[in-house]
Design a protein around this motif. Structure first.
Motif, PDB file in Angstrom:
ATOM      1  N   GLY A   1       6.757  -3.809   3.242  1.00 52.36           N
ATOM      2  CA  GLY A   1       5.874  -4.258   2.210  1.00 52.36           C
ATOM      3  C   GLY A   1       4.755  -5.170   2.719  1.00 52.36           C
ATOM      4  N   ALA A   2       5.191  -6.218   3.247  1.00 55.16           N
ATOM      5  CA  ALA A   2       4.168  -7.101   3.664  1.00 55.16           C
ATOM      6  C   ALA A   2       3.431  -6.400   4.991  1.00 55.16           C
ATOM      7  N   PHE A   3       4.059  -5.919   5.672  1.00 51.12           N
ATOM      8  CA  PHE A   3       3.324  -5.126   6.827  1.00 51.12           C
ATOM      9  C   PHE A   3       2.218  -4.389   6.452  1.00 51.12           C
ATOM     10  N   ARG A   4       2.398  -3.392   5.190  1.00 52.80           N
ATOM     11  CA  ARG A   4       1.534  -2.606   4.548  1.00 52.80           C
ATOM     12  C   ARG A   4       0.297  -3.421   3.993  1.00 52.80           C
ATOM     13  N   ALA A   5       0.693  -4.530   3.545  1.00 47.90           N
ATOM     14  CA  ALA A   5      -0.365  -5.359   2.884  1.00 47.90           C
ATOM     15  C   ALA A   5      -1.285  -5.838   4.127  1.00 47.90           C
TER      16      ALA A   5
ATOM     17  N   LEU B   1      -1.820  -4.039   7.104  1.00 52.60           N
ATOM     18  CA  LEU B   1      -2.576  -2.845   7.218  1.00 52.60           C
ATOM     19  C   LEU B   1      -3.638  -2.507   6.143  1.00 52.60           C
ATOM     20  N   ASP B   2      -3.410  -2.868   4.999  1.00 51.16           N
ATOM     21  CA  ASP B   2      -4.519  -2.478   3.958  1.00 51.16           C
ATOM     22  C   ASP B   2      -5.706  -3.480   4.339  1.00 51.16           C
TER      23      ASP B   2
ATOM     24  N   LEU C   1       5.275   1.756   4.411  1.00 52.75           N
ATOM     25  CA  LEU C   1       4.536   1.289   5.537  1.00 52.75           C
ATOM     26  C   LEU C   1       3.459   2.385   6.135  1.00 52.75           C
ATOM     27  N   SER C   2       3.678   3.721   5.979  1.00 52.02           N
ATOM     28  CA  SER C   2       2.789   4.464   6.413  1.00 52.02           C
ATOM     29  C   SER C   2       1.265   4.846   5.369  1.00 52.02           C
TER      30      SER C   2
ATOM     31  N   THR D   1      -6.513   4.023   4.388  1.00 47.60           N
ATOM     32  CA  THR D   1      -5.574   3.062   4.834  1.00 47.60           C
ATOM     33  C   THR D   1      -4.136   3.825   5.304  1.00 47.60           C
ATOM     34  N   GLY D   2      -4.250   5.169   5.157  1.00 47.75           N
ATOM     35  CA  GLY D   2      -2.885   5.823   5.426  1.00 47.75           C
ATOM     36  C   GLY D   2      -2.583   5.971   7.044  1.00 47.75           C
ATOM     37  N   LEU D   3      -1.668   6.076   7.295  1.00 51.00           N
ATOM     38  CA  LEU D   3      -1.018   6.220   8.873  1.00 51.00           C
ATOM     39  C   LEU D   3      -0.359   7.384   9.107  1.00 51.00           C
TER      40      LEU D   3
END
Length: 361
Positions: free
Chosen positions: A202-206, A208-209, A237-238, A257-259
């Motif tokens: 979740g933190a990594f996703r933030a 990346l956002d 994350l993705s 923002t998607g991977l």
């Protein structure tokens, strides 16, 4: 044979299985002997030469000097620039190798979760007495952020290398007065591992956002995410973007923002699903991933590269642990993905104009 272009890009994910200098301890236990270390370098050298990737993200690197010795071997010498570090006291780290001359900007290690992704004092709306507080402030293994560029006329690529918390039970301080630790220690330690991995995802996703929002920046995540592509943590994350399955579909035309997972990109090209990068108790799992932003997605309106293929080197995973140690093999498959420079026409013209190159008709 597929055409070749100097702007084509290849990316790999390589878990090194605790690469460290011989004679030094790993997790408080004996590390590699001189013979095991020599075999390990030989195995890694042969696999790296085989995949011949432009960008390689590594996990489980204990000593930057050991990685430097690997890349000083004949098949790799003078071909790559390395980003690695040795902690004091020593510890497990991620690292990166990029083809000579590709590195841009100063690499950055991200150890702490961002302030806006710390999950403390969260209360359920339906029941104010139910609350969740997770006081995890640091990634179990720091993220590495690097910026690379393959060739003039192509944009910079932001690369993150990650190694999220494993599924293995976390070591907890024992408290005999705590009933969970007293009666269900294994369950408690396993739950904490999964919670930590979710928090890190979740933190990594933030992060990346913040990195991707409102721009068309090419971005790649290379990581041992310690879970499959359809797991809750990996999908979080993705960003779980849409994929295009038929001609008139608009899915995947743009994802801010998607991977996109190269595993799924490969599955769309093949009827066979042979993606596994780890075997544990005879269960084949896909823990190691390469994810790319929509600059690398065929159907994206801002496409700059097209997906060519994904390969996994995993034959060594059927060896026993003793055989792998003797032969220097790692315990994860190596994922390699290749992308052809193939931008949408308007994107290509814009890139060439910004680079000061004449348009090609």
């Amino acid at each position: 044979m597929a055409r070749s272009n100097k702007r084509d890009i290849s990316i790999a994910c390589f878990n090194l299985l605790n690469l460290g200098l011989p004679g030094l301890p790993i997790y408080g236990k004996d590390g590699w002997t001189e013979l095991e270390y020599a075999a390990k370098l030989a195995f890694c050298e042969s696999r790296l030469a085989e995949i011949d990737a432009d960008i390689i993200g590594f996990q489980e690197c204990w000593d930057a000097e050991a990685l430097a010795e690997l890349f000083d071997r004949p098949a790799l010498k003078d071909r790559y620039d390395l980003v690695a570090r040795t902690l004091s006291p020593r510890g497990i780290q991620v690292a990166l190798a990029a083809r000579k001359g590709m590195l841009r900007e100063e690499p950055r290690w991200i150890e702490e979760l961002p302030e806006n992704a710390r999950f403390t004092d969260l209360r359920e709306a339906r029941d104010a007495e139910e609350s969740v507080t997770v006081t995890i402030r640091k990634f179990s293994r720091p993220l590495l952020r690097v910026v690379v560029n393959k060739a003039a006329g192509s944009p910079n690529i932001v690369v993150y290398v990650a190694h999220l918390k494993s599924k293995g039970p976390t070591t907890l301080r024992y408290d005999r007065d705590n009933p969970v630790l007293r009666d269900n220690s294994f369950i408690a330690r396993s739950v904490v591992s999964h919670v930590r991995r979710m928090v890190e995802a979740g933190a990594f996703r933030a992060i990346l956002d913040d990195e991707l929002s409102g721009n068309d920046r090419p971005l790649v995540v290379i990581g041992d995410l310690n879970d499959s592509s359809i797991s809750v943590s990996t999908e979080l994350l993705s960003g779980n973007p849409g994929y295009r399955f038929f001609a008139k579909s608009t899915a995947g035309s743009k994802s801010d923002t998607g991977l996109y997972s190269v595993e799924k990109l490969q599955q769309l090209r093949s009827f066979r699903h042979v993606y596994y990068t780890h075997i544990f108790k005879n269960q084949m799992e896909s823990l190691d991933h390469i994810m790319v932003s929509d600059s690398f997605y065929d159907h994206s309106s801002i496409r700059k590269w097209s997906f060519r293929e994904m390969n996994i080197l995993n034959d060594h995973l059927t060896s026993t642990e003793a055989e792998r140690r003797r032969l220097g093999q790692n315990d994860h498959g190596i994922v390699a993905a290749r992308f052809d420079w193939n931008p949408m026409v308007e994107e290509a013209e814009k890139i060439l104009e910004e680079a000061g190159s004449p348009a090609v008709s």
